[in-house]
Design an enzyme around this catalytic site. Structure first.
Site, PDB file in Angstrom:
ATOM      1  N   GLY A   1      69.676  -7.341  14.241  1.00  0.00           N
ATOM      2  CA  GLY A   1      70.439  -8.582  14.114  1.00  0.00           C
ATOM      3  C   GLY A   1      71.892  -8.366  13.749  1.00  0.00           C
ATOM      4  O   GLY A   1      72.578  -7.491  14.292  1.00  0.00           O
TER       5      GLY A   1
ATOM      6  N   TYR B   1      64.575  -1.730  13.117  1.00  0.00           N
ATOM      7  CA  TYR B   1      63.503  -0.935  12.522  1.00  0.00           C
ATOM      8  C   TYR B   1      62.152  -1.623  12.683  1.00  0.00           C
ATOM      9  O   TYR B   1      61.119  -0.952  12.819  1.00  0.00           O
ATOM     10  CB  TYR B   1      63.778  -0.676  11.030  1.00  0.00           C
TER      11      TYR B   1
ATOM     12  N   PHE C   1      70.862   0.795  13.909  1.00  0.00           N
ATOM     13  CA  PHE C   1      69.773  -0.172  13.756  1.00  0.00           C
ATOM     14  C   PHE C   1      69.802  -0.779  12.363  1.00  0.00           C
ATOM     15  O   PHE C   1      70.282  -0.164  11.402  1.00  0.00           O
ATOM     16  CB  PHE C   1      68.406   0.458  14.039  1.00  0.00           C
ATOM     17  N   CYS C   2      69.330  -2.015  12.292  1.00  0.00           N
ATOM     18  CA  CYS C   2      69.123  -2.684  11.014  1.00  0.00           C
ATOM     19  C   CYS C   2      67.661  -3.111  10.982  1.00  0.00           C
ATOM     20  O   CYS C   2      66.797  -2.456  11.574  1.00  0.00           O
ATOM     21  CB  CYS C   2      70.105  -3.840  10.819  1.00  0.00           C
ATOM     22  N   TRP C   3      67.350  -4.204  10.297  1.00  0.00           N
ATOM     23  CA  TRP C   3      65.940  -4.583  10.165  1.00  0.00           C
ATOM     24  C   TRP C   3      65.360  -5.121  11.469  1.00  0.00           C
ATOM     25  O   TRP C   3      64.344  -4.638  11.964  1.00  0.00           O
ATOM     26  CB  TRP C   3      65.790  -5.600   9.040  1.00  0.00           C
TER      27      TRP C   3
END
Length: 352
Positions: free
Chosen positions: A97, A121, A92-94
């Site tokens: 994306g 996240y 996962f990233c923000w």
């Protein structure tokens, strides 16, 4: 193979390995509890790419990001392959994306199966926020009592015995007074604290419990604040008074705080926060006791202040749903566990 997964679906995974591909700064601020950090862009690189994105063009920013990431890919893949041996990977990233997508694509080409958290996240954070906006379905048993009566000891023993317990002070790295953070390390951010609390509540629900045991805390615990509806549920729960003799409390506090490295200087520094409340003369008296290593006198004097502040009885009281003496801790635990078994609404009880 890349598989998209929602926050709600995460509970269906057994022992997931969360991999946070955001920068180290984003990771330190808040992440999913237990997540491992594998930054595609470090703090400086992320800032540079962000500046290019806003001041020049998204296309150039992506090209710049590719230049930063490309040399790292072999090591990134090697690290993820190692982690994949421990359980299913969730990247996962923000916002779910480019960063998580880029690494997931490379891993897929290398034959490493991964999940990619839909919404990143940000989606996880929204789930936590929405959860605490709801009224709690759990029944609360709340330990109350003056400083040094051993409420944390009780929580620790109850947890060992399989009862559903949450130690809020441990999650917050703060004991709830001006001396609360001594020896406990850096406090979590508000987001991290809420995520840890959400995670603990999830474990309790997963084990089928309909109640939990906590220590009473104020709305603010060190640098973090309890979610409003969680705090309200504490106030409405079953209130249990814990009390003990002054000598026992003094000995317990001395043992707890003198185990801290450089305890006396830290205690003296914390005393300065009580300057306006106690006055300079009283602070000087306390410092003199500490300098002379008169720890029992110092602790007993300070208990007078805190007992008046908190106002809990030092004996059994009908103002509470139940009272238990800590003069004999083993007896207190047996008595309290018997009360919990009697009062819980279902038969889930402790797990072996």
């Amino acid at each position: 193979m890349i598989r998209e997964i929602t926050v709600e679906e995460l509970e269906n995974l057994e022992n997931p390995i969360f991999v946070d591909v955001r920068s180290e700064g984003e990771y330190r601020e808040a992440t999913i509890p237990g997540a491992l950090n594998l930054p595609l862009l470090n703090n400086e690189e992320r800032a540079q790419v962000g500046t290019t994105y806003t001041q020049t063009s998204p296309k150039l920013a992506r090209e710049e990001g590719l230049k930063f990431i490309s040399p790292k890919l072999p090591n990134l893949v090697q690290q993820v392959e190692h982690w994949s041996e421990q359980g299913p990977l969730v990247l996962f990233c923000w916002r779910g994306g480019m960063r998580s997508k880029a690494l997931a694509t490379v891993l897929d080409l290398m034959g490493v199966s991964v999940y990619r958290l839909k919404g990143g996240y940000k989606a996880y954070r929204k789930t936590v926020f929405d959860f605490f906006e709801q009224n709690s379905s759990l029944k609360f048993f709340v330990l109350r009592g003056n400083t040094g009566v051993g409420k944390t000891e009780i929580l620790t023993q109850l947890k060992r015995d399989g009862y559903p317990v949450i130690d809020l002070e441990k999650l917050a790295n703060n004991r709830g007074s001006v001396f609360g953070d001594l020896g406990l390390g850096a406090p979590p951010s508000q987001k991290t604290f809420e995520a840890l609390l959400y995670d603990e509540l999830g474990k309790i629900r997963a084990n089928g419990h309909s109640y939990l045991v906590v220590e009473c805390e104020s709305k603010r615990l060190g640098r973090v604040t309890l979610p409003v509806k969680f705090y309200d549920a504490m106030q409405q729960g079953t209130q249990i008074l814990v009390y003990d003799s002054i000598p026992n409390r003094v000995n317990r506090l001395i043992k707890e705080y003198t185990e801290i490295p450089e305890a006396i200087p830290q205690i003296q520094a914390a005393l300065l926060r009580l300057d306006k409340t106690l006055g300079q003369k009283k602070i000087e008296e306390y410092n003199s006791l500490l300098d002379g290593n008169h720890l029992a006198n110092f602790t007993g004097n300070l208990l007078d202040y805190y007992d008046a502040l908190y106002g809990y009885p030092n004996e059994a009281s009908f103002d509470y749903d139940f009272s238990v003496s800590q003069c004999y801790p083993e007896h207190a635990i047996r008595e309290l566990e018997g009360y919990l078994v009697e009062r819980r609404d279902d038969q889930d009880g402790p797990t072996s």
